[in-house]
Design a protein around this motif. Structure first.
Motif, PDB file in Angstrom:
ATOM      1  N   GLN A 141     -18.120 -47.260 -15.865  1.00  0.00           N
ATOM      2  CA  GLN A 141     -19.555 -47.213 -15.599  1.00  0.00           C
ATOM      3  C   GLN A 141     -20.224 -48.565 -15.798  1.00  0.00           C
ATOM      4  OE1 GLN A 141     -20.882 -44.126 -14.417  1.00  0.00           O
ATOM      5  NE2 GLN A 141     -18.651 -44.017 -14.272  1.00  0.00           N
ATOM      6  N   GLY A 142     -19.460 -49.552 -16.193  1.00  0.00           N
ATOM      7  CA  GLY A 142     -19.962 -50.894 -16.395  1.00  0.00           C
ATOM      8  C   GLY A 142     -18.841 -51.767 -16.905  1.00  0.00           C
ATOM      9  N   HIS A 143     -19.170 -53.017 -17.241  1.00  0.00           N
ATOM     10  CA  HIS A 143     -18.139 -53.867 -17.815  1.00  0.00           C
ATOM     11  C   HIS A 143     -18.714 -54.813 -18.849  1.00  0.00           C
ATOM     12  CE1 HIS A 143     -19.402 -56.491 -14.365  1.00  0.00           C
ATOM     13  NE2 HIS A 143     -19.260 -57.443 -15.273  1.00  0.00           N
TER      14      HIS A 143
ATOM     15  N   GLU B 297     -22.788 -55.644 -18.339  1.00  0.00           N
ATOM     16  CA  GLU B 297     -23.300 -55.249 -17.032  1.00  0.00           C
ATOM     17  C   GLU B 297     -23.037 -53.772 -16.806  1.00  0.00           C
ATOM     18  OE1 GLU B 297     -22.328 -57.596 -13.668  1.00  0.00           O
ATOM     19  OE2 GLU B 297     -22.545 -59.521 -14.706  1.00  0.00           O
ATOM     20  N   GLY B 298     -23.980 -53.103 -16.143  1.00  0.00           N
ATOM     21  CA  GLY B 298     -23.823 -51.692 -15.841  1.00  0.00           C
ATOM     22  C   GLY B 298     -24.783 -50.833 -16.626  1.00  0.00           C
ATOM     23  N   ASP B 299     -24.854 -49.575 -16.254  1.00  0.00           N
ATOM     24  CA  ASP B 299     -25.728 -48.608 -16.912  1.00  0.00           C
ATOM     25  C   ASP B 299     -24.845 -47.494 -17.450  1.00  0.00           C
ATOM     26  OD1 ASP B 299     -27.817 -47.091 -17.801  1.00  0.00           O
ATOM     27  OD2 ASP B 299     -28.422 -46.371 -15.810  1.00  0.00           O
TER      28      ASP B 299
ATOM     29  N   VAL C 257     -15.654 -48.085 -19.857  1.00  0.00           N
ATOM     30  CA  VAL C 257     -16.094 -49.390 -19.376  1.00  0.00           C
ATOM     31  C   VAL C 257     -14.881 -50.295 -19.222  1.00  0.00           C
ATOM     32  CG1 VAL C 257     -18.408 -49.246 -20.406  1.00  0.00           C
ATOM     33  CG2 VAL C 257     -16.528 -50.249 -21.718  1.00  0.00           C
TER      34      VAL C 257
END
Length: 375
Positions: free
Chosen positions: A281-283, A310-312, A319
């Protein structure tokens, strides 16, 4: 019979995966005769009570094409989901009626990656499947195409079957297709031959891999089957790849199809799902020291080693952990929401505990919730 094939015959808990092309007509509807033929084989294999079978079955979208007036598998997600909605009911109804001839009850289990990549959800999936088997039912597993999105899906039932085989602690995975094994080239061309056994990646390094099967109604091809076999074999589960018409021979341990020998040991269920089934879902971008700590020393990821977010995502989401050059080095379950992390970056857990409270004196990703990715 070779020792390896004897191991196939002795397998007690077996996951069998069948593709759309082995169940449907050229027009896209279910072929009742093909379904019944497969059920005959599976019911006979478990009739003595010594074997348990989990069936991972494609075919929902393909089964829904003809009833909805679709001539071919649609490319847009909305119509795929509509076809799956109609077809899944038809598919399970057909299996239910066919297995009823042998007094076998069928239980439907629909999975998405979101159901299986979270620590609590994968336990629920295991408990459901294990209980169905304990009660004498035969689970029929499929990806929940009706609600899955392009971003959150297994992508093909071959990979799903490999993950289910690990989840239920199977002794064997059988992948049924419209081809009777892995060939060293296009099986329709002269001069090619079937590969009887694969003991490691080096045995198939020379193989030219095809794409979608001959019928064109599925999403998987030989590439997805080889990847599924690799996942299962690396988790200690042997795999037989053959055609649906030779399913009985495969389950009887006869010299049919391609046998992939197990190459590794069973790993933690959750980590296998995290590596192969989760959708990040992000990194988190790591500094060089954190990359070394995670990849070489097996350490948890601490706030001090994170350079950017980054990401939500929310706590518990998967992640990706990346090096400064963008290379993905690991995947893990994060312990904080994305909006919480910016104020933590580059700071020690002791400092954060003093300033924000003891609940912040913990890892961003614990090493027990982290898997390394192959470079």
């Amino acid at each position: 019979m070779s020792a390896a094939r004897q191991g196939v015959l002795d397998a007690r808990r077996i996951v069998v995966k069948v593709g759309s092309s082995s169940l449907t007509t050229a027009a896209g509807g279910l072929d009742a005769d093909r379904v019944d033929a497969l059920v005959d084989v599976l019911a006979k294999a478990r009739s003595g009570g010594e074997k348990e079978i989990v069936l991972v079955s494609s075919g929902a979208i393909a089964a829904g094409l003809s009833p909805l007036g679709l001539r071919r598998r649609p490319t847009d997600l909305a119509r795929q989901q509509a076809a799956a909605s109609v077809g899944q009911g038809l598919l399970v109804a057909r299996y239910t009626a066919s297995f009823a001839r042998y007094g076998v009850r069928v239980g439907q289990v629909l999975l998405t990656t979101d159901d299986t990549s979270r620590r609590a959800h994968y336990r629920n999936a295991y408990r459901t499947l294990d209980q169905l088997l304990a009660m004498g039912a035969l689970p029929v597993v499929n990806e929940n195409d009706t609600v899955a999105t392009d971003e959150i899906r297994f992508g093909d039932n071959d990979r799903l079957a490999a993950l289910v085989a690990h989840l239920v602690r199977a002794d064997l995975l059988v992948l049924l297709s419209d081809v009777d094994g892995l060939y060293d080239g296009d099986p329709s061309q002269p001069g090619t031959s079937r590969i009887d056994e694969v003991r490691g990646p080096e045995d198939i390094a020379h193989v030219t891999i095809g794409s979608v099967g001959k019928a064109g109604v599925g999403t998987g091809g030989m590439a997805t089957k080889i990847e599924a076999a690799r996942i299962a074999a690396a988790a200690g589960i042997p795999v037989v790849l053959t055609s649906a018409s030779q399913a009985a021979d495969a389950l009887a341990g006869r010299e049919t199809g391609t046998l992939f020998h197990s190459t590794g040991r069973r790993s933690t269920d959750r980590l296998l799902w995290l590596q192969h089934a989760s959708a990040p879902q992000g990194h988190l971008v790591l500094d060089d020291g954190a990359v070394r700590a995670v990849t070489e020393r097996g350490s948890s990821l601490l706030p001090a080693g994170i350079a950017a977010v980054e990401g939500d995502f929310v706590a518990g989401d998967p992640v990706e952990l990346r090096a400064a050059d963008g290379r993905a080095v690991a995947r893990g379950l994060v312990n904080f929401d994305a909006k919480e992390l910016p104020q933590l970056l580059g700071r020690s857990t002791r400092e954060l505990a003093r300033e924000l409270g003891p609940e912040y004196e913990r890892e961003v990703v614990h090493r027990d919730d982290l898997v390394l990715l192959q470079g």
